[in-house]
Design a protein around this motif. Sequence first.
Motif, mmCIF file in Angstrom:
data_model
loop_
_atom_site.group_PDB
_atom_site.id
_atom_site.type_symbol
_atom_site.label_atom_id
_atom_site.label_comp_id
_atom_site.label_asym_id
_atom_site.label_seq_id
_atom_site.Cartn_x
_atom_site.Cartn_y
_atom_site.Cartn_z
ATOM 1 N N ARG A 58 0.818 -1.207 0.000
ATOM 2 C CA ARG A 58 0.000 0.000 0.000
ATOM 3 C C ARG A 58 0.850 1.253 0.000
ATOM 4 N NH1 ARG A 58 -4.458 -0.917 -2.056
ATOM 5 N NH2 ARG A 58 -5.277 1.016 -1.182
ATOM 6 N N TYR A 75 -15.704 6.666 -9.013
ATOM 7 C CA TYR A 75 -14.317 6.440 -9.425
ATOM 8 C C TYR A 75 -13.531 7.749 -9.395
ATOM 9 C CZ TYR A 75 -10.430 4.983 -12.461
ATOM 10 O OH TYR A 75 -9.186 4.702 -12.990
ATOM 11 N N THR A 76 -12.324 7.721 -8.819
ATOM 12 C CA THR A 76 -11.515 8.942 -8.696
ATOM 13 C C THR A 76 -10.226 8.879 -9.502
ATOM 14 O OG1 THR A 76 -10.459 8.054 -6.694
ATOM 15 C CG2 THR A 76 -12.416 9.461 -6.406
ATOM 16 N N GLY A 77 -10.029 7.794 -10.263
ATOM 17 C CA GLY A 77 -8.833 7.726 -11.105
ATOM 18 C C GLY A 77 -8.864 8.777 -12.202
ATOM 19 N N ARG A 78 -7.710 9.013 -12.829
ATOM 20 C CA ARG A 78 -7.623 10.096 -13.817
ATOM 21 C C ARG A 78 -6.978 9.612 -15.100
ATOM 22 N NH1 ARG A 78 -4.810 12.632 -10.218
ATOM 23 N NH2 ARG A 78 -3.224 13.233 -11.737
ATOM 24 N N ARG A 135 -4.974 3.682 -6.468
ATOM 25 C CA ARG A 135 -5.131 5.009 -7.075
ATOM 26 C C ARG A 135 -4.459 4.955 -8.443
ATOM 27 N NH1 ARG A 135 -4.835 10.804 -6.445
ATOM 28 N NH2 ARG A 135 -3.169 11.609 -7.783
ATOM 29 N N THR A 136 -5.219 5.219 -9.501
ATOM 30 C CA THR A 136 -4.712 4.993 -10.851
ATOM 31 C C THR A 136 -4.717 6.277 -11.673
ATOM 32 O OG1 THR A 136 -5.557 2.730 -10.792
ATOM 33 C CG2 THR A 136 -4.973 3.627 -12.949
ATOM 34 N N ALA A 161 -0.752 2.758 -5.493
ATOM 35 C CA ALA A 161 -1.022 3.623 -6.641
ATOM 36 C C ALA A 161 -0.295 3.097 -7.861
ATOM 37 C CB ALA A 161 -0.596 5.065 -6.342
ATOM 38 N N ASP A 210 -9.588 -0.254 -9.453
ATOM 39 C CA ASP A 210 -10.380 0.465 -8.465
ATOM 40 C C ASP A 210 -10.858 -0.476 -7.354
ATOM 41 O OD1 ASP A 210 -11.598 2.957 -7.640
ATOM 42 O OD2 ASP A 210 -13.518 2.103 -8.221
ATOM 43 N N GLU A 252 2.879 12.624 -8.688
ATOM 44 C CA GLU A 252 2.360 11.431 -8.018
ATOM 45 C C GLU A 252 3.251 11.013 -6.855
ATOM 46 O OE1 GLU A 252 -0.701 10.016 -8.536
ATOM 47 O OE2 GLU A 252 -0.820 11.908 -9.642
ATOM 48 N N ARG A 304 0.098 11.225 1.387
ATOM 49 C CA ARG A 304 -0.729 10.159 1.957
ATOM 50 C C ARG A 304 -0.029 9.455 3.107
ATOM 51 N NH1 ARG A 304 -1.407 4.807 0.719
ATOM 52 N NH2 ARG A 304 -0.201 4.891 -1.214
#
Length: 955
Positions: free
Chosen positions: A390, A526-529, A496-497, A415, A491, A558, A565
Amino acid sequence: MSNSSASFATWFGPPDASLFGVVNHPVGRHSGTGVVVVPSLGIEQVTTYRGARALAEKLACAGVPTLRYDHPGTGSSTGDQLSGTAWEEWESGVVTAVRWMQDSGVGHVVVIGIRAGALIAASALADADLPNTSLVVWDPPQSGRRFLREQTAKYRLTVGQDPADPGVSTLGGHFSPETAARIRRAKWAPVTRVAILAARPEVIADPQVDAIADDATATVELTQSELFTAPLAFIHHVPEPDIERLSAAVLAVVDREAVIGTTSEGAVFDPTPRLTAIVARRADGTVVEEELSTVTAKELPLTTTRVVGEPVRGGIVFQTTANEPAWGPTRAWVEAARENAGNGLACYRFDKTGGGEAGAIEPGGLAVLYSHASRDDAAAVLRALPLPARNLLLVGLCSGAWMSAESAIRTRAGAALLFGMIQWSRVREPVTKEFLLAHGYDLENQVPPATESGRTRLKPLARRLLPYRAWEQLGRRGVTQVPGPLLTDLDDAGVRTVVALTPEDDEHFTFQRGDDGLKRLRRRGYTGRIERIRTPQGDHNLYRPDTRRSAARLIRREADVLRSRLGLSVTDTPQRPLRALFVNENIGGHATVHHALRRALAERSDVDAEFLDAMGPGLVGRILRAPVPGLAAQDLDLQPLRGQLVHSWAVNRRVRDRLRRGDIDAVHLYTQNCMLGGARIVRSVPTVITTDSTGLLNAYSIPYRTPTRFTAGSSRAILPWERPVLHAARHVLANSELVADSLTSPGYGLSPASVSLLRMGIWSPYLTTPVPHRSPDRQPTIVFVGTSMDRKGGSLLLDVWRSSFRDRADLLLVTLDPVPEEPGLRVVRDLTPGDDRLWELLAGSDIMCFPSTIDQAPNVVLEASAAGLPVIANPGGAIPEMVTDGETGLLVDGADRDAVTRALDTLVSDPVLRRRMGESGHARVRTHYSIVHSADAIVDALRHAVNARAEEPNR
């Protein structure tokens, strides 16, 4: 002699300039002779690596220890690939490698240079005092100039050219201008003694081979060089027959040295491996160190980058393709690891089975992409690292991106940052020899199948007809490469992608209905970009410097997200770049403006610029915009308006589709005419318009029709289409006072507060370097630059020159029209917008004559002034603001033949006046017309537009 061998990786050389190498050595005694392999440059360092490794293993089994290493600034070695002294550093690297082998117990060293490495090795041995060495050249180029010309041509054909490139780029290589010049000067010197020439038959048969070889040189004929150095497909070929012959020739040198007593058989090879090296020093004085080790039961090579003495809480794991562990474009991963290590993060790079130094090179085998072994390796390495999964960010390119996604799902990593994703299905067959043969590849000649399979032909139809759910199910079965299922799995695993797509990857993403999948994912939170890397061409492999700069920014961002985090300090938290879409009308000089803007914006880290250029009309568009017989002569057929509406319809559709993705902060239009009727689209996003004219002004300067008594009335037909677009924009930047006055006139009714004056600048090398010196004693050259001779006044100039100046001045015409050359007249017909040859042409000229009566703000006038030329031009539009009459040039009626003749006579006769006007013009452009200043103003206006939008109520 020994029939078994082993290998190890090591650093060697000076502590502050360590080189990375791999040693293949016999188990037990050795022959007394060793080998140093000097690699080629750029993509050839990638394509020849497996062959070089196969040769090294073969020699080691025959009792000859062999060192393969990376040049300074390439691969895993330290150094700056853009160093101005890179050639000298490469030469020093050869000497360092030879002496390291000698210090390790080798009496005689055979230096094998591959391709460009042969030129580097020959130069190094000629300059250094290195006794007991022999030179072997493997497929040598005829000269450095020819090698670099071939490599740069391949680069331009593949990915175009980065206008802001600070150096000279090849596929997988990046050199400073000084180093590129040194490569071009590299030749075979008569003093070079070559023991073995391994070359293609045509090279050996060429009489010019005497420049490389003499009577004492042994020759080895190569039969698979083209497949070895420049494979047509992604299959990197090991030329086994050539390696067999070359190794036999090298072993003959080994035997000869033993006979004459240079070496003693049975000598002990006793190297001292060094597993750590200082690779960087941070601004605060702390040291970045890299450690070489192995990991997992397979002993996969692992490189760990970290700040000495600093505790590690998280890590970045870089995954490469099977073919590029550290060379070519993946050198960017090496540099990113060294840049991002620290502040609690370590960086890791490793080789998977089939890539780099991991796994065996089997006879007749190839590096298998997506192998099951490499998938297991990737997950096993993540589990073996001294950090929780993680706490890891996985970064990958192409097949390495797919591997990062797969291993992130398996280990539930924190990520993933994925570059160059084109394979999306997790049902991925390994790309084995059997797989390629089954799909029609000709492995002998590396040629992909000439025809598509039935399944491939049906996919576009299925894509249009099938509902998304059905298309997605095909992806889960490996039939399509729909992105949705993989993004969903990531996801679900809590990864995190961020997916970074170049235009080439983006086209594939769109075709595979990636946007449809994103919409569905967004509904579930979904919060990926998806990040779009803005480059003019595809560049899936990150070959271009601007693409790599964008990738480096994303990795830094990133890495800081991971630090935040984990509760680690973030020393540098730059503002997120403004994502701006630059839409270009792409007519005439507008293309040149956007080329210049690309250069200026590429140097900025605060703007992520994407460019959308309008395209010419198709058949239907040409029919709709055609003149109407009879009415056209009276200017009553509204042809200009119809042409602009056809143009705008396609642009409006493309801009609307692009904005639907929701990742654009602001839009810049150059000009409003490219989006007539698109006021609703313009209003939907903060928009700034820059324009060099208005419809009412254009009505009297259309090159292909003459104004009539009806023009004033017909020209107003554009207002219902043009005015709403202008009023929908947040701000309008006018390129001249004349245009600003038109915009604020009753015809358009814009408030003065919504219009600013921006004299659009240009890019020129002479804004930062001295203008060319022009001898006053030479016969002057008059230059004209214009696509059309008749429309731009070139035909009038040609007539004037023929009648009055043929014996007093030369004439250079840069045009697309066919004009036959004659004594004193040179014609250049292949210049395109952004072509830097323009500056060479202007440097060789003395007077710019541009008698066009239709241009409002021609870039060529400013470009000529920037190059130190006096300008003769027509005083129309913004030209009087660009050219100061009598000071930086002469303004005359461009349609008046006698006036143009008098102006030319004045400048042709007076070299002192030409120089004075040229110097004044250069100073004026540098002060008022730099594209850097224009870009500053545009970006400021875009930011103000974004901020004003955010402050509105209900926003």
